[in-house]
Design a protein around this motif. Structure first.
Motif, PDB file in Angstrom:
ATOM      1  N   SER A  16       0.806  -1.232   0.000  1.00  0.00           N
ATOM      2  CA  SER A  16       0.000   0.000   0.000  1.00  0.00           C
ATOM      3  C   SER A  16       0.835   1.276   0.000  1.00  0.00           C
ATOM      4  O   SER A  16       0.403   2.307  -0.508  1.00  0.00           O
ATOM      5  N   ASN A  74       0.217   0.033  -4.996  1.00  0.00           N
ATOM      6  CA  ASN A  74      -0.219   1.416  -5.123  1.00  0.00           C
ATOM      7  C   ASN A  74       0.714   2.164  -6.073  1.00  0.00           C
ATOM      8  O   ASN A  74       1.849   2.502  -5.721  1.00  0.00           O
ATOM      9  N   TYR A 116      -2.671  -0.012  -8.835  1.00  0.00           N
ATOM     10  CA  TYR A 116      -3.975   0.618  -8.626  1.00  0.00           C
ATOM     11  C   TYR A 116      -3.787   2.100  -8.285  1.00  0.00           C
ATOM     12  O   TYR A 116      -2.853   2.477  -7.608  1.00  0.00           O
ATOM     13  N   THR A 170      -5.835   6.055  -7.181  1.00  0.00           N
ATOM     14  CA  THR A 170      -6.988   6.571  -6.451  1.00  0.00           C
ATOM     15  C   THR A 170      -8.171   6.614  -7.411  1.00  0.00           C
ATOM     16  O   THR A 170      -8.047   7.112  -8.535  1.00  0.00           O
ATOM     17  N   GLN A 215      -7.853   4.857  -1.819  1.00  0.00           N
ATOM     18  CA  GLN A 215      -6.730   4.063  -2.320  1.00  0.00           C
ATOM     19  C   GLN A 215      -6.733   2.670  -1.712  1.00  0.00           C
ATOM     20  O   GLN A 215      -6.589   1.663  -2.416  1.00  0.00           O
ATOM     21  N   ASN A 216      -6.903   2.625  -0.389  1.00  0.00           N
ATOM     22  CA  ASN A 216      -6.940   1.330   0.295  1.00  0.00           C
ATOM     23  C   ASN A 216      -8.034   0.436  -0.273  1.00  0.00           C
ATOM     24  O   ASN A 216      -7.843  -0.771  -0.457  1.00  0.00           O
ATOM     25  N   GLY A 231      -7.060  -1.079  -3.635  1.00  0.00           N
ATOM     26  CA  GLY A 231      -6.119  -2.183  -3.435  1.00  0.00           C
ATOM     27  C   GLY A 231      -6.821  -3.422  -2.929  1.00  0.00           C
ATOM     28  O   GLY A 231      -6.602  -4.538  -3.419  1.00  0.00           O
TER      29      GLY A 231
END
Length: 450
Positions: A185, A219, A241, A243, A273-274, A277
């Motif tokens: 991440s 990320n 990935y 945002t 973002q999390n 993911g």
């Protein structure tokens, strides 16, 4: 199976001990101190040690495994006896691997966001009725144990901590899981007592990526993570990935993905973002993106991660685990973005070894800039207890690049909070501790009554 825990009272260790007891193992343990909530949980399961302290008589040839916690020292008498008898010795992460080596292992790594991503995936699998084993590094609401081990779950979800495995195994925990699927991440220097340079710290994540068997989700907006993702693209499947597209609204966040919209209860760019993911990891677990995002609409957040303590028409109070510079920036900005028309008052505690080290303070430059008012608290006695060089209020002030009030007494923080008019304001308390004694729930009640 007969398993003995040396340092059973640890936050991670006692959860593993409970999980093994529930699996039908004979579990014993010892420790020289056991605090709440570990004590009550172990007692409920019938595995609280009868006496406090180490006793080499706890170690005998009938033990199938001895699990060593970080709290124990290398000269622990029980550890020495186990070595003398030639018993199988495991660190906490080694034993989790032992329990999951025939399963598909999904490991969540990164300096920040690990617990949130793990919680998101766990929430979705629960909603969809998918049977998985798991280990989460924080206590989550609705769970009485943060480790689940079974013989029939085909997958295991592991939060991958980069800290050391045991007193006699200096490898980071997440090096021992050998993931089939992993997510990274973000990387922001932490644990400087163990990793003295940023380069040394990044190297641990490089090693982690080299141990991934099949797929790495990463990320792409984190510079160091992107380098690693691109480095390993020729060896394994890599999925970057970004945002996603989203809008802030009164309920939280309206997320747009592949032409559909999803109303989320969580907010903040870092959480979006999390979520992306977590979703891509979910796809690797056989969960369609739409099903994942639909299930996550009911997710309210991980424990102590932007956890709402109290809300009225004109006031909101949050607590958060944030303590490192990157976490402070992300969390403070998320709250201000969500409440742009309210005064955001952010209070944080310097509590960890890294955060209290004089050389590390400049990394906090502008970390709370998004807040309208900011307080930084630290305790001189904690600095002394950690055997660190003393720091001054001025050094902390300069480390944050000014714009903060520095306090060193809990009562001063409370007096500051109690002295404010909280109409049309947000209070954000950030710490891996509790400001040396603040009861957040009582404080919230006091504020909203005044």
């Amino acid at each position: 199976m007969n398993v003995h825990f040396i340092a059973i009272g640890g936050s991670a260790m006692h959860n593993l001990a409970i999980a093994l007891k529930r699996k039908g193992y004979n579990v014993s343990g010892s420790d020289d101190e056991i605090f709440e909530p570990s004590r009550s949980r172990l007692e409920r399961e019938g595995i609280l040690p009868a006496k406090i302290g180490w006793d080499e008589n706890n170690i005998h040839s009938q033990l199938d495994a001895v699990i060593l916690g970080m709290h124990a020292r290398a000269d622990n008498p029980e550890l020495l006896k186990a070595k003398e008898l030639g018993l199988k010795l495991f660190s906490y992460p080694e034993y989790l691997y032992e329990q999951s080596k025939h399963k598909k292992r999904i490991v969540v790594g990164g300096s920040h966001g690990k617990t949130t991503i793990t919680s998101m995936i766990l929430h979705v699998t629960n909603q969809l009725g998918i049977n998985i084993d798991y280990m989460v590094g924080a206590q989550l609401e609705g769970y009485d144990c943060m480790v689940k081990l079974s013989d029939n779950a085909p997958m295991m979800l592991l939060e991958g901590d980069e800290y050391l495995s045991s007193p006699i195994d200096r490898r980071p925990k997440f090096h021992l899981y050998h993931p089939d699927v992993a997510i990274l991440s973000g990387i922001a220097w932490d644990h400087i007592n163990v990793f003295p340079t940023f380069e040394n710290y990044v190297e641990q994540f490089d090693v982690f990526c080299s141990l991934v068997n099949d797929c790495l989700v990463y990320n792409q907006e984190d510079e160091e993570v992107k380098k690693l993702g691109e480095k390993y693209a020729s060896r394994i499947t890599t999925i970057p990935y970004p945002t996603p597209v989203y809008k802030v609204n009164q309920k939280g966040t309206l997320l747009s993905f592949e032409g559909k919209e999803y109303q989320l209860q969580i907010f903040g760019q870092h959480n979006m973002q999390n979520l992306m993911g977590a979703m891509y990891v979910g796809i690797q677990m056989g969960i369609a993106a739409h099903d994942f995002l639909t299930a996550i609409e009911s997710f309210t957040g991980a424990g102590k991660r932007l956890q709402k303590i109290r809300e009225t028409d004109s006031f909101v109070m949050f607590k958060d685990f944030a303590h490192s510079p990157s976490k402070l920036k992300a969390t403070t900005k998320a709250v201000k973005d969500q409440y742009p028309d309210r005064t955001v008052v952010a209070c944080m505690e310097l509590h960890t070894f890294s955060s209290l080290k004089k050389e590390f303070l400049p990394h906090y430059k502008d970390a709370m800039k998004a807040a309208d008012e900011a307080v930084v608290y630290f305790n001189h006695e904690v600095v002394q207890h950690k055997k660190l060089e003393p720091i001054t209020e001025q050094q902390v002030f300069e480390g944050f690049n000014g714009g903060v009030k520095v306090m060193t007494k809990t009562e001063d923080v409370l007096q500051f909070i109690r002295g404010k008019d909280w109409n049309n304001k947000v209070l954000l308390l950030m710490s891996s501790g509790n400001f040396d004694g603040i009861d957040y729930d009582l404080l919230a009640e006091e504020i909203t009554k005044s």
